[in-house]
Design a protein around this motif. Structure first.
Motif, mmCIF file in Angstrom:
data_model
loop_
_atom_site.group_PDB
_atom_site.id
_atom_site.type_symbol
_atom_site.label_atom_id
_atom_site.label_comp_id
_atom_site.label_asym_id
_atom_site.label_seq_id
_atom_site.Cartn_x
_atom_site.Cartn_y
_atom_site.Cartn_z
ATOM 1 N N THR B 161 0.838 -1.211 0.000
ATOM 2 C CA THR B 161 0.000 0.000 0.000
ATOM 3 C C THR B 161 0.862 1.246 0.000
ATOM 4 O OG1 THR B 161 -0.624 -1.026 2.062
ATOM 5 C CG2 THR B 161 -2.360 0.090 0.854
ATOM 6 N N ALA B 162 1.951 1.198 0.789
ATOM 7 C CA ALA B 162 2.829 2.364 0.846
ATOM 8 C C ALA B 162 3.412 2.654 -0.530
ATOM 9 C CB ALA B 162 3.948 2.124 1.856
ATOM 10 N N ALA B 163 3.858 1.592 -1.209
ATOM 11 C CA ALA B 163 4.441 1.782 -2.532
ATOM 12 C C ALA B 163 3.387 2.298 -3.508
ATOM 13 C CB ALA B 163 5.033 0.469 -3.040
ATOM 14 N N TYR B 164 2.154 1.786 -3.356
ATOM 15 C CA TYR B 164 1.079 2.212 -4.260
ATOM 16 C C TYR B 164 0.763 3.693 -4.045
ATOM 17 C CZ TYR B 164 -3.306 2.170 -6.775
ATOM 18 O OH TYR B 164 -4.300 2.444 -7.659
ATOM 19 N N GLN B 165 0.705 4.080 -2.772
ATOM 20 C CA GLN B 165 0.461 5.482 -2.429
ATOM 21 C C GLN B 165 1.541 6.382 -3.055
ATOM 22 O OE1 GLN B 165 0.618 5.884 1.775
ATOM 23 N NE2 GLN B 165 -1.071 7.332 1.865
ATOM 24 N N TYR B 166 2.784 5.962 -2.900
ATOM 25 C CA TYR B 166 3.898 6.723 -3.445
ATOM 26 C C TYR B 166 3.822 6.732 -4.969
ATOM 27 C CZ TYR B 166 8.812 8.140 -4.016
ATOM 28 O OH TYR B 166 9.969 8.786 -4.363
ATOM 29 N N LEU B 167 3.409 5.591 -5.536
ATOM 30 C CA LEU B 167 3.274 5.511 -6.994
ATOM 31 C C LEU B 167 2.289 6.552 -7.511
ATOM 32 C CD1 LEU B 167 3.681 3.717 -9.690
ATOM 33 C CD2 LEU B 167 1.547 2.671 -9.020
ATOM 34 N N ILE B 168 1.118 6.630 -6.842
ATOM 35 C CA ILE B 168 0.100 7.581 -7.286
ATOM 36 C C ILE B 168 0.614 9.013 -7.141
ATOM 37 C CG2 ILE B 168 -2.236 8.450 -6.851
ATOM 38 C CD1 ILE B 168 -2.281 5.690 -7.987
ATOM 39 N N MET B 169 1.117 9.342 -5.943
ATOM 40 C CA MET B 169 1.594 10.703 -5.697
ATOM 41 C C MET B 169 2.759 11.038 -6.616
ATOM 42 S SD MET B 169 -0.305 11.863 -3.257
ATOM 43 C CE MET B 169 0.375 12.964 -2.039
ATOM 44 N N GLY B 170 3.694 10.093 -6.740
ATOM 45 C CA GLY B 170 4.867 10.325 -7.569
ATOM 46 C C GLY B 170 4.494 10.541 -9.021
ATOM 47 N N THR B 171 3.495 9.769 -9.494
ATOM 48 C CA THR B 171 3.090 9.918 -10.883
ATOM 49 C C THR B 171 2.426 11.265 -11.112
ATOM 50 O OG1 THR B 171 2.728 7.559 -10.883
ATOM 51 C CG2 THR B 171 1.867 8.770 -12.749
ATOM 52 N N ILE B 172 1.618 11.696 -10.125
ATOM 53 C CA ILE B 172 1.009 13.020 -10.254
ATOM 54 C C ILE B 172 2.112 14.079 -10.317
ATOM 55 C CG2 ILE B 172 -0.434 14.731 -9.091
ATOM 56 C CD1 ILE B 172 -2.039 12.401 -7.937
ATOM 57 N N GLY B 173 3.105 13.947 -9.433
ATOM 58 C CA GLY B 173 4.211 14.895 -9.428
ATOM 59 C C GLY B 173 4.933 14.906 -10.767
ATOM 60 N N ALA B 174 5.244 13.721 -11.273
ATOM 61 C CA ALA B 174 5.974 13.629 -12.541
ATOM 62 C C ALA B 174 5.146 14.209 -13.685
ATOM 63 C CB ALA B 174 6.331 12.175 -12.824
ATOM 64 N N THR B 175 3.818 13.970 -13.634
ATOM 65 C CA THR B 175 2.962 14.500 -14.689
ATOM 66 C C THR B 175 2.951 16.025 -14.658
ATOM 67 O OG1 THR B 175 1.600 12.567 -14.330
ATOM 68 C CG2 THR B 175 0.694 14.274 -15.734
ATOM 69 N N PHE B 176 2.861 16.584 -13.444
ATOM 70 C CA PHE B 176 2.905 18.049 -13.319
ATOM 71 C C PHE B 176 4.203 18.581 -13.904
ATOM 72 C CE2 PHE B 176 -0.292 20.015 -10.296
ATOM 73 C CZ PHE B 176 -1.244 19.073 -10.570
ATOM 74 N N LEU B 177 5.287 17.927 -13.552
ATOM 75 C CA LEU B 177 6.588 18.358 -14.055
ATOM 76 C C LEU B 177 6.595 18.310 -15.578
ATOM 77 C CD1 LEU B 177 9.559 19.077 -13.450
ATOM 78 C CD2 LEU B 177 10.055 16.654 -13.452
ATOM 79 N N LEU B 178 6.051 17.216 -16.122
ATOM 80 C CA LEU B 178 6.054 17.053 -17.572
ATOM 81 C C LEU B 178 5.205 18.125 -18.254
ATOM 82 C CD1 LEU B 178 7.063 15.316 -19.867
ATOM 83 C CD2 LEU B 178 5.031 13.920 -19.654
ATOM 84 N N ILE B 179 4.039 18.423 -17.660
ATOM 85 C CA ILE B 179 3.185 19.477 -18.235
ATOM 86 C C ILE B 179 3.943 20.800 -18.237
ATOM 87 C CG2 ILE B 179 1.075 20.817 -17.881
ATOM 88 C CD1 ILE B 179 -0.184 18.277 -16.703
ATOM 89 N N GLY B 180 4.605 21.082 -17.115
ATOM 90 C CA GLY B 180 5.373 22.322 -17.034
ATOM 91 C C GLY B 180 6.459 22.381 -18.084
ATOM 92 N N ILE B 181 7.182 21.273 -18.241
ATOM 93 C CA ILE B 181 8.254 21.228 -19.239
ATOM 94 C C ILE B 181 7.671 21.442 -20.634
ATOM 95 C CG2 ILE B 181 9.970 19.732 -20.331
ATOM 96 C CD1 ILE B 181 10.366 18.405 -17.595
ATOM 97 N N GLY B 182 6.528 20.786 -20.891
ATOM 98 C CA GLY B 182 5.878 20.935 -22.191
ATOM 99 C C GLY B 182 5.545 22.393 -22.470
ATOM 100 N N LEU B 183 5.034 23.091 -21.448
ATOM 101 C CA LEU B 183 4.639 24.485 -21.645
ATOM 102 C C LEU B 183 5.847 25.372 -21.925
ATOM 103 C CD1 LEU B 183 1.863 24.886 -18.942
ATOM 104 C CD2 LEU B 183 1.590 24.814 -21.405
ATOM 105 N N ILE B 184 6.937 25.173 -21.178
ATOM 106 C CA ILE B 184 8.077 26.062 -21.471
ATOM 107 C C ILE B 184 8.708 25.688 -22.805
ATOM 108 C CG2 ILE B 184 8.702 26.916 -19.180
ATOM 109 C CD1 ILE B 184 10.817 24.838 -19.010
ATOM 110 N N TYR B 185 8.594 24.428 -23.197
ATOM 111 C CA TYR B 185 9.104 24.054 -24.523
ATOM 112 C C TYR B 185 8.274 24.728 -25.606
ATOM 113 C CZ TYR B 185 10.686 21.187 -28.411
ATOM 114 O OH TYR B 185 11.203 20.771 -29.607
ATOM 115 N N ALA B 186 6.962 24.749 -25.391
ATOM 116 C CA ALA B 186 6.089 25.409 -26.363
ATOM 117 C C ALA B 186 6.418 26.898 -26.462
ATOM 118 C CB ALA B 186 4.628 25.217 -25.962
ATOM 119 N N GLU B 187 6.806 27.478 -25.347
ATOM 120 C CA GLU B 187 7.040 28.916 -25.310
ATOM 121 C C GLU B 187 8.412 29.297 -25.857
ATOM 122 O OE1 GLU B 187 5.424 32.518 -24.745
ATOM 123 O OE2 GLU B 187 4.423 30.635 -24.322
#
Lengths: 143, 492
Positions: B161-187
């Motif tokens: 469960t701990a790993a799953y919790q971290y997986l969900i949170m970590g993936t959200i974090g990574a996705t946010f990072l990726l969206i941010g990177i995508g936006l500055i790349y677009a700009e």
């Protein structure tokens, strides 16, 4: 599986090798045309999944060149190793060498990129099959 | 040849070794491979650090593609310093891992365990060394995915469960990072961080850039367990195998802090962040993190969880340093990255040694064990003193600089919070010490032998490092001061 779908079993064997052949073709044309190691690996996984559904996981695994886990490891190693020769010629990692080979009807561009692509192909085939067979197999451990 | 490829070898050697390790038979052979690789990497990291110590920069173009088009590894003293921490902690965790992993992990999974360990270390090294922000995301995923696997290998079922919790949170974090990177790349049309820092000022007024910044900061904040985004951390550290808790606590969040420093100061620069409430946000969340997480730590019954909450508090200190956005503040943050790795490494190793003998990390089980395992107990006490920030330990140096930074900005309240945080640390460290030493041993009459040497030696090495770097801060503070100049955009 109690009732064996005879027609499916018969065609699956042929279609399996056809799919592997197609995946190899996609792999080899990948440098300058759509294709490449990743997508070719996925086609190979589709072939393995066909075997697994029709004949069961054991036979699907036996039809693969290596067991899924070693295949993945071999693939990653090969892909990384393809970048190493450049180091010895004083160039940065992953700098690739190219040769043109005249096949008569066409010239094939052979390069160390091919080794990278074959590595990706093997890694994708191995890793996805590992998931697939583990999910299909009720007994669990297929590695 | 090695010197010109040194940064690359740091990433490629563990990556090549990982699949090999997975295929090796037995228990000792995979361990030995991982150990050798980590020591080689540590040696390379020291060498690399020596090369950039004077403030010079190593640039390595992968595949011969010139930056900013190709991927560039760009190493200055900041990366080299963090890479040194990662490689050093891996090199010292692996000798510790042998006995503790043999006890905690089923035999057939051990080769995979070490393979994942190498991948995790590789991802963390890759994050620090790359100069390409998308490549950074890829390495972040490599390190995250392998750490999810490692955490899930914990002995208790709740590790899943701990790993799953971290997986969900970590993936959200990574996705946010990726969206941010995508936006500055677009700009801007570039992903190279050095190039980005040149191109971004022209578009600072665009809303896209502000949005991108917000996404990246939140994404990275999730990975570094900034309060209130820390909820994955206590469970992950509590249920992971002991050796993994040591390694992740000492490196994973530190590397995320490095990413934050890079993004805030190098890529975006203070010219941008001073127009936004970034600094105030870091100060506010840092203060809250220090206070709330320390209070939580006091009420924990599980030693690993207690230390995990304390980690969240310590990250609060680092964020305060970033929030001051002054030379002294960032120096304190960089020094604390190093010192916190040392002290938490030592503490988690000591608790891991207790778990090795007792089989539980629950504090009530520790009654009187401190007198039966004096060396482990001693390490725990000294590590705890460093955590509190007693003069003569590494923890004091970073707190000292942090308080100086607060006084420099006349932020008296924050200086007070730093002191209160240290007092709270006294309370939760005492909580463990009291049970370990002053409570009578449990009436079951069970006595525990001292932990084996392979666990004690790495623990004490870290404890000695805590004291050494507490008495001689030349290396850490010197590196941090140069790092502050290299990061750029920080008012001196």
């Amino acid at each position: 599986m109690t009732e064996r779908p005879l027609l499916l079993e018969y065609t699956a064997r042929m279609v399996y090798w056809l799919m592997i052949a197609v995946s190899l073709w996609i792999l080899l044309r990948g440098h300058n045309a759509p294709g490449g190691g990743f997508i070719a690996g996925l086609v190979a996984v589709a072939a393995t999944s066909l075997m697994a559904i029709v004949y069961g996981c054991d036979r699907a695994q036996r039809a693969m060149p290596l067991a899924p886990l070693p295949l993945t490891g071999f693939g990653i190693l090969l892909a990384l190793a393809s970048g190493v020769p450049a180091l010895f010629s004083g160039q940065p990692f992953l700098t690739h060498a190219w040769w043109n080979i005249d096949l008569g009807f066409t010239t094939y561009k052979l390069s160390t990129v091919l080794a990278f692509d074959v590595g990706v192909y093997a890694a994708v085939w191995g890793a996805f099959s590992l998931y697939l067979l583990a999910l299909l197999n009720d007994e669990g451990d297929t590695a | 040849m090695i010197e010109s490829h040194i940064s690359l070898l740091l990433v490629v050697i563990p990556l090549l070794a990982a699949p090999v390790t997975a295929l090796l038979p037995g228990v000792r052979l995979p361990w030995l491979t991982a150990l050798l690789v980590s020591w080689v990497c540590f040696a390379l990291a020291i060498w690399q650090f020596a090369l950039v110590m004077d403030g010079s920069v190593i640039s390595y173009e992968l595949g011969g593609w010139a930056p900013p088009w190709g991927i560039e590894y760009r190493i200055d003293i900041v990366n080299a310093f963090v890479a040194l921490i990662v490689a050093g902690m891996a090199a010292i965790t692996l000798p510790y891992a042998l006995r503790s992993v043999e006890q905690e992990i089923p035999k057939h999974q051990i080769p995979l365990f070490y393979s994942m360990f190498l991948l995790c270390m590789d991802g963390l090294l890759g994050i620090t060394l790359t100069g390409d922000i998308f490549n950074l995301f890829v390495f972040l995923e490599i390190s995250s995915l392998s750490s999810y696997t490692l955490i899930s290998m914990g002995r208790q079922r709740r590790a899943l469960t701990a790993a799953y919790q971290y997986l969900i949170m970590g993936t959200i974090g990574a996705t946010f990072l990726l969206i941010g990177i995508g936006l500055i790349y677009a700009e801007t049309g570039t992903l190279n961080m050095a190039d980005l820092s040149n191109r971004l000022p022209a578009v600072f007024s665009h809303h896209t850039v502000h949005t991108a910044f917000a996404f990246i900061v939140v994404g990275v904040a999730l990975k570094l367990a900034m309060f209130p985004l820390h909820l994955w951390l206590p469970n992950a550290y509590t249920y992971a195998p002991s050796a993994i808790t040591v390694f992740l606590a000492a490196t994973a969040t530190k590397v995320a802090v490095y990413v934050m420093l890079r993004v805030v100061f190098t890529v975006f620069s203070t010219g941008f962040t001073s127009d936004t409430p970034t600094d105030d946000m870091f100060l506010l969340l840092g203060v809250l993190g220090v206070l709330v997480a320390s209070f939580y730590a006091i009420y924990q019954g599980d030693a690993k969880r207690l230390l995990a909450y304390s980690s969240v508090a310590q990250i609060g200190y680092i964020l305060l340093g970033i929030g001051f956005a002054s030379a002294l503040g960032v120096t304190a943050a960089v020094v604390h990255i190093f010192n916190h790795a040392l002290m938490k490494g030592a503490l988690f190793m000591a608790v891991g040694a207790l778990v090795y003998r007792i089989g539980s990390s629950h504090i009530t089980q520790f009654s009187g064990v401190g007198r039966q395992m004096p060396w482990t107990f001693g390490a725990l006490v000294l590590g705890g003193l460093s955590l509190i920030g007693v003069p003569g330990t590494a923890g004091f140096i970073s707190k000292w600089y942090l308080v100086l930074a607060a006084i420099e900005q006349q932020a008296w309240l924050i200086a007070a919070v730093i002191l209160v945080g240290s007092l709270l640390a006294v309370v939760y460290v005492w909580k463990m010490v009291e049970v370990l030493y002053f409570r009578p041993a449990s009436d079951t009459g069970e006595t525990y032998r001292e932990a084996p040497l392979s666990l004690l030696v790495p623990t004490w090495l870290l404890v000695i490092a805590n004291i050494y770097f507490g008495l001689n801060a030349d290396l850490t503070v010197g590196a941090a001061t140069t790092a502050v100049q290299v990061l750029g955009g920080i008012p001196q």
